[in-house]
Design an enzyme around this catalytic site. Structure first.
Site, PDB file in Angstrom:
ATOM      1  N   ASN A  10       0.870  -1.167   0.000  1.00 23.88           N
ATOM      2  CA  ASN A  10       0.000   0.000   0.000  1.00 23.88           C
ATOM      3  C   ASN A  10       0.911   1.222   0.000  1.00 23.88           C
ATOM      4  OD1 ASN A  10      -1.823   2.026   0.460  1.00 23.88           O
ATOM      5  ND2 ASN A  10      -2.808   1.045   2.215  1.00 23.88           N
ATOM      6  N   ARG A  93      -2.476  -2.173  -3.597  1.00 25.62           N
ATOM      7  CA  ARG A  93      -3.674  -1.353  -3.454  1.00 25.62           C
ATOM      8  C   ARG A  93      -3.542  -0.181  -4.420  1.00 25.62           C
ATOM      9  NH1 ARG A  93      -4.998   3.330   0.695  1.00 25.62           N
ATOM     10  NH2 ARG A  93      -7.175   3.610   0.125  1.00 25.62           N
ATOM     11  N   HIS A 182     -12.868   2.875  -0.570  1.00 20.61           N
ATOM     12  CA  HIS A 182     -12.942   1.841   0.486  1.00 20.61           C
ATOM     13  C   HIS A 182     -13.605   0.565  -0.037  1.00 20.61           C
ATOM     14  CE1 HIS A 182     -13.205   5.218   3.775  1.00 20.61           C
ATOM     15  NE2 HIS A 182     -11.957   4.806   3.643  1.00 20.61           N
ATOM     16  N   ARG A 243     -12.320  15.506   7.132  1.00 17.22           N
ATOM     17  CA  ARG A 243     -13.027  15.896   5.901  1.00 17.22           C
ATOM     18  C   ARG A 243     -14.489  16.221   6.192  1.00 17.22           C
ATOM     19  NH1 ARG A 243     -11.505  10.618   2.768  1.00 17.22           N
ATOM     20  NH2 ARG A 243      -9.404  10.515   3.618  1.00 17.22           N
ATOM     21  N   GLU A 386      -8.256  -5.106   4.945  1.00 16.88           N
ATOM     22  CA  GLU A 386      -8.069  -4.813   3.525  1.00 16.88           C
ATOM     23  C   GLU A 386      -6.877  -5.569   2.940  1.00 16.88           C
ATOM     24  OE1 GLU A 386      -8.816  -0.708   4.889  1.00 16.88           O
ATOM     25  OE2 GLU A 386      -9.369  -0.322   2.810  1.00 16.88           O
TER      26      GLU A 386
END
Ligand code: ADP
Length: 400
Positions: A10, A93, A182, A243, A386
């Site tokens: 990642n 990823r 996601h 955010r 993940e």
């Protein structure tokens, strides 16, 4: 010797996370984090083998190639590594796969060119992901590199949920639509939730709530995603750590006209100084709850705004799905913040939702149900993984 290991990478703009897993069980052989790539001063590497001591060191890290070589050296010291014959694949990823990549994909020149073409849609992420893939290819061109896209699970979202109601030609020319992110986590968690119910994914409708620093909701019908809260970028939807999630888009014009802010400043405001942090100064849900309990009004408001948005999406996805079998909480906040789970479903008995507080607050860590037996809709906590999902998809692809 059968190649059964998958290295999952990642790559962020200045960091590289890696995990080596033995498949198909998904046993962790080693995990690591390389930080401060391409920054001033030395970089830092932390390597944790499954057996043995955690190792930490500082070293020069001018670029991603140096970072991956350093990770490779650590793995080699454990008898593993990038050129080990046991390595079946490297799973990467990749944040943005646009509408092109609906599935995990073995990387070749054409795939690299397409990920490059998608850079305008993910200007921070895709270049870093590309750097990781190119470096891994250079180190060992013989092992398959598999790209697993954050957007792929959402490519089944129908046009009526993915199109923004703006001029269709402008949208088409600039590829403006909802992509969602996601996806690897929503895919993993929705499947695990079906398992928890003892049903096949095709048989159940699930609302997955991935609540981490970034946060998104997804409506999953019979294993296929039909709506999600993030959009063209990961800025849309739920209130997140830093955010804003949904706002009136005219806030941007207003801030430009009235406050004289530049596009870059507004971008920074909405991505980094909004959400929980913008509302109360803290982006960590633990701290927000602690302050709220101590009587802090700003923290209370931040929590309430967070919950109101979450409940709005929950209600919306009941309407999108028609029938809901389960709601699943995951990621840092979803897996740990009992108060968020309680508040998210409080008073929603009419939707068939309830939480059993004894189950909700139990010290259990695994996938579990927290709804009372009588509830029509199961409420689940399902830890996301993940890396395991990327390894699973990559391993399945190279063995197909
Ligand atoms: P990322 O999106 O960076 O992968 P995570 O999924 O790890 O994030 O979630 C990180 C967030 O999880 C933290 O900011 C914190 O607010 C929240 N969190 C972690 N543990 C707890 C806890 N025990 N209670 C409440 N929130 C928690």
């Amino acid at each position: 010797m059968n190649a059964t290991q998958v290295l999952v990478l990642n790559s962020g703009s200045s960091s590289l996370k890696y995990q080596l897993l033995d498949m198909p069980e998904g046993r962790r052989l080693a995990t690591g984090l390389v930080e401060r790539i391409g920054e001033e001063g030395p970089g830092r590497l932390v390597h944790t083998p499954a057996e043995g001591e955690r190792r930490e060191r500082e070293l020069p890290l001018p670029d991603h190639a140096a970072a991956l070589r350093a990770a490779g050296d650590e793995l080699a010291a454990d008898g593993l590594g990038l050129d080990s014959p046991g390595l079946a694949a490297v799973g990467h990823r990749v944040v943005h796969g646009g509408r092109t990549f609906t599935e995990p994909t073995v990387v070749d020149e054409r795939v690299l060119a397409e990920i490059e073409r998608l850079v305008p849609l993910a200007p921070l992420h895709n270049p870093a992901n590309l750097a990781g893939i190119r470096t891994a290819l250079a180190i060992n061109p013989d092992v398959p590199q598999v790209a697993v896209f954050d957007t792929a699970f959402h490519t089944t979202i129908p046009d009526h949920a993915a199109c923004y109601a703006i001029d269709a030609e402008v949208a088409a020319e600039h590829r403006v639509r909802r992509y969602g992110f996601h996806g690897t986590s929503h895919a993993f968690v929705s499947r695990r939730t079906a398992e928890l119910l003892g049903r096949r994914p095709e048989e159940v409708n699930v609302i997955t709530l991935h609540l981490g620093n970034g946060a998104s909701a997804a409506a999953v019908a019979g294993g296929r995603c039909v709506d999600t809260s993030m959009g063209l970028t990961p800025l849309q939807g739920l209130v997140m750590g830093t955010r804003s999630g949904d706002i009136d888009p005219a806030v941007v014009f207003h801030l430009s006209r009235v406050a004289g802010m530049s596009v870059a400043e507004i971008d920074e405001l909405l991505n980094s100084h909004s959400g929980l942090r913008g509302l109360c100064g803290d982006n960590d849900m633990r701290e927000v709850v602690r302050r709220m309990d101590a009587g802090d009004e700003r923290a209370r408001l931040a929590f309430d705004v967070y919950i109101h948005r979450l409940r709005s999406y929950l209600g919306a996805y009941f309407a999108v799905l028609g029938r809901v079998d389960a709601v699943a909480f995951t990621a840092g906040v979803g897996e740990n913040a009992t108060r968020v789970r309680t508040a998210a479903v409080a008073g929603l008995d009419a939707l068939g939702l309830a939480v059993d507080e004894r189950l909700n607050t139990a010290a259990d860590r695994g996938p579990r149900l927290i709804s009372p037996e009588y509830a029509r809709v199961a409420v689940a906590v399902v830890p996301t993984d993940e890396e395991l999902e990327i390894a699973t998809q990559a391993f399945a692809l190279v063995n197909a």
